[in-house]
Scaffold this active site. Structure first.
Site, PDB file in Angstrom:
ATOM      1  N   LYS A  82       0.822  -1.219   0.000  1.00 35.91           N
ATOM      2  CA  LYS A  82       0.000   0.000   0.000  1.00 35.91           C
ATOM      3  C   LYS A  82       0.858   1.273   0.000  1.00 35.91           C
ATOM      4  CE  LYS A  82      -0.650   0.354   5.017  1.00 35.91           C
ATOM      5  NZ  LYS A  82       0.202   1.527   5.165  1.00 35.91           N
ATOM      6  N   ASP A  83       2.137   1.158   0.363  1.00 32.98           N
ATOM      7  CA  ASP A  83       3.025   2.328   0.378  1.00 32.98           C
ATOM      8  C   ASP A  83       3.789   2.525  -0.934  1.00 32.98           C
ATOM      9  OD1 ASP A  83       2.374   2.995   3.002  1.00 32.98           O
ATOM     10  OD2 ASP A  83       3.933   1.712   3.841  1.00 32.98           O
ATOM     11  N   ARG A 132      -8.524   8.286   2.430  1.00 31.68           N
ATOM     12  CA  ARG A 132      -9.469   7.187   2.196  1.00 31.68           C
ATOM     13  C   ARG A 132     -10.416   7.030   3.374  1.00 31.68           C
ATOM     14  NH1 ARG A 132      -9.375   2.124   4.303  1.00 31.68           N
ATOM     15  NH2 ARG A 132      -7.369   2.591   5.271  1.00 31.68           N
ATOM     16  N   ARG A 133      -9.850   7.039   4.584  1.00 26.94           N
ATOM     17  CA  ARG A 133     -10.696   6.894   5.782  1.00 26.94           C
ATOM     18  C   ARG A 133     -11.560   8.132   6.007  1.00 26.94           C
ATOM     19  NH1 ARG A 133      -5.490   4.587   8.838  1.00 26.94           N
ATOM     20  NH2 ARG A 133      -5.838   2.346   8.618  1.00 26.94           N
ATOM     21  N   ARG A 150      -0.426  11.710  11.961  1.00 21.52           N
ATOM     22  CA  ARG A 150       0.562  10.892  11.270  1.00 21.52           C
ATOM     23  C   ARG A 150       1.437  10.214  12.307  1.00 21.52           C
ATOM     24  NH1 ARG A 150       3.262  12.601   7.083  1.00 21.52           N
ATOM     25  NH2 ARG A 150       4.280  10.590   7.309  1.00 21.52           N
ATOM     26  N   CYS A 243      -1.609  10.753  -3.962  1.00 22.85           N
ATOM     27  CA  CYS A 243      -1.743  10.433  -2.541  1.00 22.85           C
ATOM     28  C   CYS A 243      -2.891  11.177  -1.869  1.00 22.85           C
ATOM     29  CB  CYS A 243      -0.429  10.688  -1.797  1.00 22.85           C
ATOM     30  SG  CYS A 243      -0.074  12.421  -1.598  1.00 22.85           S
TER      31      CYS A 243
END
Length: 310
Positions: A82-83, A132-133, A150, A243
């Site tokens: 995912k990164d 996304r969240r 973060r 991103c």
């Protein structure tokens, strides 16, 4: 790579190092005579606590790792899929050697008082910096407030304890890797919180001309994870998401061997949600990924993604 030593490069966060230990254990079981050595690096994404789009987005977590690989300072890189940016190819001269068996793809709610997502009161502060969240919560639970947070999972748990948020959303697989599943209040279904592309998959990357190493580690690969990841990354590549794009989705190998891919694109405020879900036979995951992306592009995904600042 020498015959008896594999140098593994990784981010230096506790979770990343835990992931390396899994790879070392699997390699030791497969090749008992081969030693492994860890080469930890501090990435831009780990040093920078602001908006990721200000430091090249997702590549912020992989650039220094890739550099060590290409410079010959290490032989094998361990990444969370995912990164790894999918809107551009892997750095020239490198290749994926294997995708490990997939871990849990779901997100977890962490609430110190044990309150579940649907019971959280108006104004509850959810710590997350994931677009996304944020978009999905805005769509399903607009009465909750997302506060930017973060840092690695341990650091976020410390911030939660310090009162910087009332609850957190974290990946189940990440909490499992650092041995902190005890903090999970509720595991959210992928219908409630659709996961990021590549969720729960670890990728092994090496120099593409290192055929001896590719041969040595390819047996660690999981065929289902390979098919699912290939479909997901092709989907993201065709969409050319960045991103700051709220994009979610996951592929799944069904019991009969068929492959399906469910994917969503959101506006950051969650008011627009584009959906696609398609199945393929046992053949060609990349075609499935392309087809699902095209389905969303037909629904206006390009304009939606391009309309988001990055």
């Amino acid at each position: 790579m020498s015959a008896d030593l594999i140098r593994i490069v990784s981010r230096d966060s506790p979770m990343a190092l835990a992931q390396v230990e899994r790879v070392r254990a699997e390699l030791a079981a497969l090749h008992p005579a081969t030693r492994t050595e860890v080469v930890p690096v501090r990435t831009t994404g780990d040093k920078w606590m602001g908006d990721l789009s200000a430091v090249e987005g997702k590549g912020a977590f992989t650039k220094e790792v890739d550099a060590a690989l290409l410079a010959g300072e290490a032989d094998l890189a361990v990444h969370c899929v995912k990164d790894i940016p999918a809107d551009r190819p892997l750095p020239a001269g490198t290749a994926f050697a294997a995708f490990l068996k997939r871990d849990d793809i779901r997100d977890a709610l962490v609430h110190p008082g044990g309150v579940r997502l649907d019971q959280l009161p108006v104004g509850t502060r959810i710590g997350t910096s994931s677009v996304r969240r944020v978009a999905q919560l805005a769509a399903s639970h607009p009465h909750l407030v997302c506060v930017p947070m973060r840092g690695n999972a341990n650091r976020r748990l410390e911030k939660l304890a310090a009162g910087e948020a009332d609850a957190l959303l974290l990946a189940v697989s990440g909490l499992d890797r650092i041995g902190r599943t005890d903090v999970i209040t509720e595991i959210l279904s992928s219908d409630v919180m659709c996961p990021p592309i590549g969720a729960g998959v670890l990728a092994l990357q090496c120099r593409e001309d290192d055929t001896a190493l590719i041969g040595a580690v390819s047996a660690l690969g999981d065929p289902a994870a390979h098919r699912e990841t290939t479909a997901e990354r092709m989907f993201l590549h065709v969409l050319q998401g960045h991103c700051n794009s709220p994009i979610a989705g996951y592929a799944q190998v069904e019991c009969n061997g068929d492959l399906s891919l469910r994917a969503k694109v959101f506006t950051p405020d969650g008011k627009t949600v584009l959906n696609a879900h398609e199945w393929a036979s046992r053949l060609d995951p990349a075609t499935l990924g392309t087809s699902v992306a095209v389905s969303l592009l037909r629904q206006g995904a390009r304009e939606l993604i391009d309309g988001i600042a990055h």
